[in-house]
Design a protein around this motif. Structure first.
Motif, PDB file in Angstrom:
ATOM      1  N   GLY A 210       0.856  -1.620  -0.186  1.00 51.92           N
ATOM      2  CA  GLY A 210       0.057  -0.223   0.293  1.00 51.92           C
ATOM      3  C   GLY A 210       1.031   1.534  -0.109  1.00 51.92           C
ATOM      4  N   PRO A 211       0.111   2.262  -0.165  1.00 53.73           N
ATOM      5  CA  PRO A 211       1.016   4.143  -0.231  1.00 53.73           C
ATOM      6  C   PRO A 211       1.456   4.069   1.660  1.00 53.73           C
ATOM      7  CG  PRO A 211      -1.560   4.330  -0.799  1.00 53.73           C
ATOM      8  CD  PRO A 211      -1.336   2.771  -0.780  1.00 53.73           C
ATOM      9  N   VAL A 212       2.956   4.067   2.049  1.00 56.69           N
ATOM     10  CA  VAL A 212       3.081   4.300   2.583  1.00 56.69           C
ATOM     11  C   VAL A 212       3.146   5.619   3.348  1.00 56.69           C
ATOM     12  CG1 VAL A 212       5.011   3.829   4.643  1.00 56.69           C
ATOM     13  CG2 VAL A 212       4.295   1.854   2.926  1.00 56.69           C
ATOM     14  N   GLU A 213       4.146   6.118   1.659  1.00 54.25           N
ATOM     15  CA  GLU A 213       3.444   7.924   2.282  1.00 54.25           C
ATOM     16  C   GLU A 213       2.554   8.536   2.490  1.00 54.25           C
ATOM     17  OE1 GLU A 213       2.663   7.012  -1.880  1.00 54.25           O
ATOM     18  OE2 GLU A 213       4.253   5.654  -0.538  1.00 54.25           O
ATOM     19  N   ALA A 214       1.940   7.812   2.418  1.00 52.23           N
ATOM     20  CA  ALA A 214      -0.228   8.899   1.894  1.00 52.23           C
ATOM     21  C   ALA A 214      -0.266   8.999   3.681  1.00 52.23           C
ATOM     22  CB  ALA A 214      -1.231   8.008   0.956  1.00 52.23           C
ATOM     23  N   LEU A 215      -0.220   7.629   4.517  1.00 47.95           N
ATOM     24  CA  LEU A 215      -0.272   7.091   5.720  1.00 47.95           C
ATOM     25  C   LEU A 215       0.817   7.515   6.714  1.00 47.95           C
ATOM     26  CD1 LEU A 215      -1.543   3.425   5.185  1.00 47.95           C
ATOM     27  CD2 LEU A 215      -3.138   5.321   4.910  1.00 47.95           C
ATOM     28  N   ILE A 216       1.466   8.249   6.725  1.00 48.77           N
ATOM     29  CA  ILE A 216       2.680   8.474   7.540  1.00 48.77           C
ATOM     30  C   ILE A 216       2.526   9.641   8.031  1.00 48.77           C
ATOM     31  CG2 ILE A 216       4.229   9.714   6.158  1.00 48.77           C
ATOM     32  CD1 ILE A 216       6.259   7.904   7.461  1.00 48.77           C
ATOM     33  N   ARG A 217       1.674  10.353   8.124  1.00 49.18           N
ATOM     34  CA  ARG A 217       1.044  11.694   8.655  1.00 49.18           C
ATOM     35  C   ARG A 217       0.405  11.001   9.854  1.00 49.18           C
ATOM     36  NH1 ARG A 217      -4.069  12.763   7.902  1.00 49.18           N
ATOM     37  NH2 ARG A 217      -5.508  12.376   6.361  1.00 49.18           N
ATOM     38  N   LEU A 218      -0.510   9.452   9.757  1.00 48.77           N
ATOM     39  CA  LEU A 218      -0.571   9.263  10.820  1.00 48.77           C
ATOM     40  C   LEU A 218      -0.410   8.734  12.593  1.00 48.77           C
ATOM     41  CD1 LEU A 218      -3.279   7.392   8.870  1.00 48.77           C
ATOM     42  CD2 LEU A 218      -4.096   9.186   9.509  1.00 48.77           C
ATOM     43  N   THR A 219       0.986   9.040  11.868  1.00 48.44           N
ATOM     44  CA  THR A 219       1.752   8.639  12.922  1.00 48.44           C
ATOM     45  C   THR A 219       1.211   9.505  13.878  1.00 48.44           C
ATOM     46  OG1 THR A 219       3.482   9.657  12.241  1.00 48.44           O
ATOM     47  CG2 THR A 219       3.185   7.049  12.245  1.00 48.44           C
ATOM     48  N   GLU A 220       1.065  10.585  14.018  1.00 48.32           N
ATOM     49  CA  GLU A 220       1.081  11.942  14.699  1.00 48.32           C
ATOM     50  C   GLU A 220      -0.382  12.424  15.440  1.00 48.32           C
ATOM     51  OE1 GLU A 220       3.747  13.336  15.674  1.00 48.32           O
ATOM     52  OE2 GLU A 220       4.791  12.016  14.490  1.00 48.32           O
ATOM     53  N   GLY A 251       8.478   4.668  19.094  1.00 45.68           N
ATOM     54  CA  GLY A 251       8.961   5.516  20.256  1.00 45.68           C
ATOM     55  C   GLY A 251       7.694   6.253  20.874  1.00 45.68           C
ATOM     56  N   ASP A 252       6.087   5.543  20.388  1.00 46.83           N
ATOM     57  CA  ASP A 252       5.210   6.422  20.944  1.00 46.83           C
ATOM     58  C   ASP A 252       4.600   6.816  22.049  1.00 46.83           C
ATOM     59  OD1 ASP A 252       2.615   7.262  19.381  1.00 46.83           O
ATOM     60  OD2 ASP A 252       1.747   6.574  21.187  1.00 46.83           O
ATOM     61  N   VAL A 257       0.981   1.049  21.379  1.00 48.64           N
ATOM     62  CA  VAL A 257       1.104   1.839  20.949  1.00 48.64           C
ATOM     63  C   VAL A 257       2.809   1.109  19.723  1.00 48.64           C
ATOM     64  CG1 VAL A 257       1.282   3.043  18.515  1.00 48.64           C
ATOM     65  CG2 VAL A 257      -0.087   3.773  20.172  1.00 48.64           C
ATOM     66  N   ARG A 258       3.230   1.457  20.801  1.00 48.40           N
ATOM     67  CA  ARG A 258       5.177   1.201  21.043  1.00 48.40           C
ATOM     68  C   ARG A 258       4.771  -0.919  20.949  1.00 48.40           C
ATOM     69  NH1 ARG A 258       5.647   4.429  25.577  1.00 48.40           N
ATOM     70  NH2 ARG A 258       5.831   2.501  27.202  1.00 48.40           N
ATOM     71  N   ALA A 260       2.537  -2.449  20.243  1.00 49.53           N
ATOM     72  CA  ALA A 260       2.184  -3.331  18.775  1.00 49.53           C
ATOM     73  C   ALA A 260       3.222  -3.277  17.815  1.00 49.53           C
ATOM     74  CB  ALA A 260       0.714  -2.455  18.184  1.00 49.53           C
ATOM     75  N   ALA A 261       4.099  -1.663  17.905  1.00 47.91           N
ATOM     76  CA  ALA A 261       5.410  -1.209  16.771  1.00 47.91           C
ATOM     77  C   ALA A 261       5.890  -2.498  16.916  1.00 47.91           C
ATOM     78  CB  ALA A 261       5.721   0.173  16.674  1.00 47.91           C
ATOM     79  N   ALA A 262       6.208  -3.367  18.359  1.00 52.68           N
ATOM     80  CA  ALA A 262       7.674  -3.832  18.981  1.00 52.68           C
ATOM     81  C   ALA A 262       7.594  -5.283  17.926  1.00 52.68           C
ATOM     82  CB  ALA A 262       8.010  -3.824  19.979  1.00 52.68           C
ATOM     83  N   GLN A 263       5.937  -5.893  17.639  1.00 55.59           N
ATOM     84  CA  GLN A 263       5.357  -6.621  17.551  1.00 55.59           C
ATOM     85  C   GLN A 263       5.372  -7.277  16.318  1.00 55.59           C
ATOM     86  OE1 GLN A 263       4.658  -9.741  20.126  1.00 55.59           O
ATOM     87  NE2 GLN A 263       4.390 -11.100  18.114  1.00 55.59           N
ATOM     88  N   ALA A 264       4.794  -5.949  15.642  1.00 52.60           N
ATOM     89  CA  ALA A 264       5.481  -6.089  13.968  1.00 52.60           C
ATOM     90  C   ALA A 264       6.624  -6.277  13.200  1.00 52.60           C
ATOM     91  CB  ALA A 264       4.239  -4.913  13.605  1.00 52.60           C
TER      92      ALA A 264
END
Length: 268
Positions: A210-220, A251-252, A257-258, A260-264
């Protein structure tokens, strides 16, 4: 000493011999640890989980069996994977877990959870096993019509596309295309209505890329639930930029969230 077997991809064998089993699975209680099953007289029952676990994909040429030995007094959880009531997971010692499962009339679907990592010294051996052992989908599924809903099917499963074409599920129509999803995401505004963004991420989670660049803003995004949904939506993608996105979320400020990211990142 109680003896258990843990099933995993053959690609993990060298690491397990060297460093043991990581606590990278989650129990319903929120604890991290290792799933396993007692070694019983029946080879088929002992390795019953093999085909179901392999259905989700393997690396390195199939599955291997990791035999581990725990102290009889080691605290564990034991229960049925779908258990409620008397079958729900309960605390026990390792010896009690073996005894409880051994005395069952039908131990299919039961499991033991060790709420910690397993050291290399506790791993007795790692060996190859026949790849056709055990049940798939659920114990006793043989002879029943398979379910093709999104919750039951596995992406990339052998024969999955033909099965869905032959037995389409009435509640799962065709997925929205990427341009449609991006339009919905833009229409949700900035930072984005949580309900609408969550639904868009649900559809993105069904994709392989998928388009990661379009979703990366959701990290904020101010809603931590959206940031966690973002992890599960893109964590399995093979698109450029996924690693950077997960690194941000690792680093959330919110622990869920942290984690989940570590698991992924570990699954990837």
């Amino acid at each position: 000493m109680a003896i258990f077997v843990h099933l995993t991809s053959a690609a993990n064998a060298a690491r397990i011999r060297r460093a043991g089993l990581r606590a990278d699975s989650w129990a319903r209680t929120g604890e991290r640890g290792v799933y396993c099953f007692p070694v019983l007289p029946s080879f088929t029952v002992t390795h019953q989980w093999l085909r179901e676990l392999a259905r989700r994909g393997t690396r390195g040429g199939g599955m291997v069996a990791v035999h581990l030995r725990l102290d009889d007094d080691e605290p564990v959880l034991v229960g049925h994977y779908a258990g409620r009531g008397k079958h729900a997971a309960r605390s026990a010692t390792a010896a009690e877990a073996v005894h409880r499962i051994r005395e069952l009339d039908d131990p299919r679907g039961w499991e033991v959870f060790v709420p910690r990592a397993v050291t290399a010294g506790e791993v007795r051996r790692v060996r190859a096993v026949p790849q056709g052992v055990g049940w798939r989908y659920f114990p006793g599924a043989h002879g029943t019509r398979p379910c093709t809903c999104f919750g039951c099917r596995v992406r990339g499963e052998y024969g999955g596309r033909r099965l869905r074409e032959r037995l389409p599920h009435p509640l799962d129509g065709p997925d929205p295309k990427v341009p449609v999803l991006l339009e919905r995401l833009a229409a949700a505004g900035e930072p984005g209505d949580p309900k609408e963004v969550a639904e868009v991420l649900y559809w993105f989670a069904r994709r392989r890329r998928g388009p990661v660049e379009a979703l990366i803003r959701l990290t904020e995004h101010p809603d931590a639930r959206i940031r966690e949904d973002l992890v599960w939506a893109v964590g399995g993608w093979r698109s450029p930029g996924v690693g950077e996105l997960l690194e941000r979320l690792a680093g959330d400020p919110v622990a869920e969230v942290r984690e989940a990211a570590a698991q992924a990142r570990s699954d990837g």
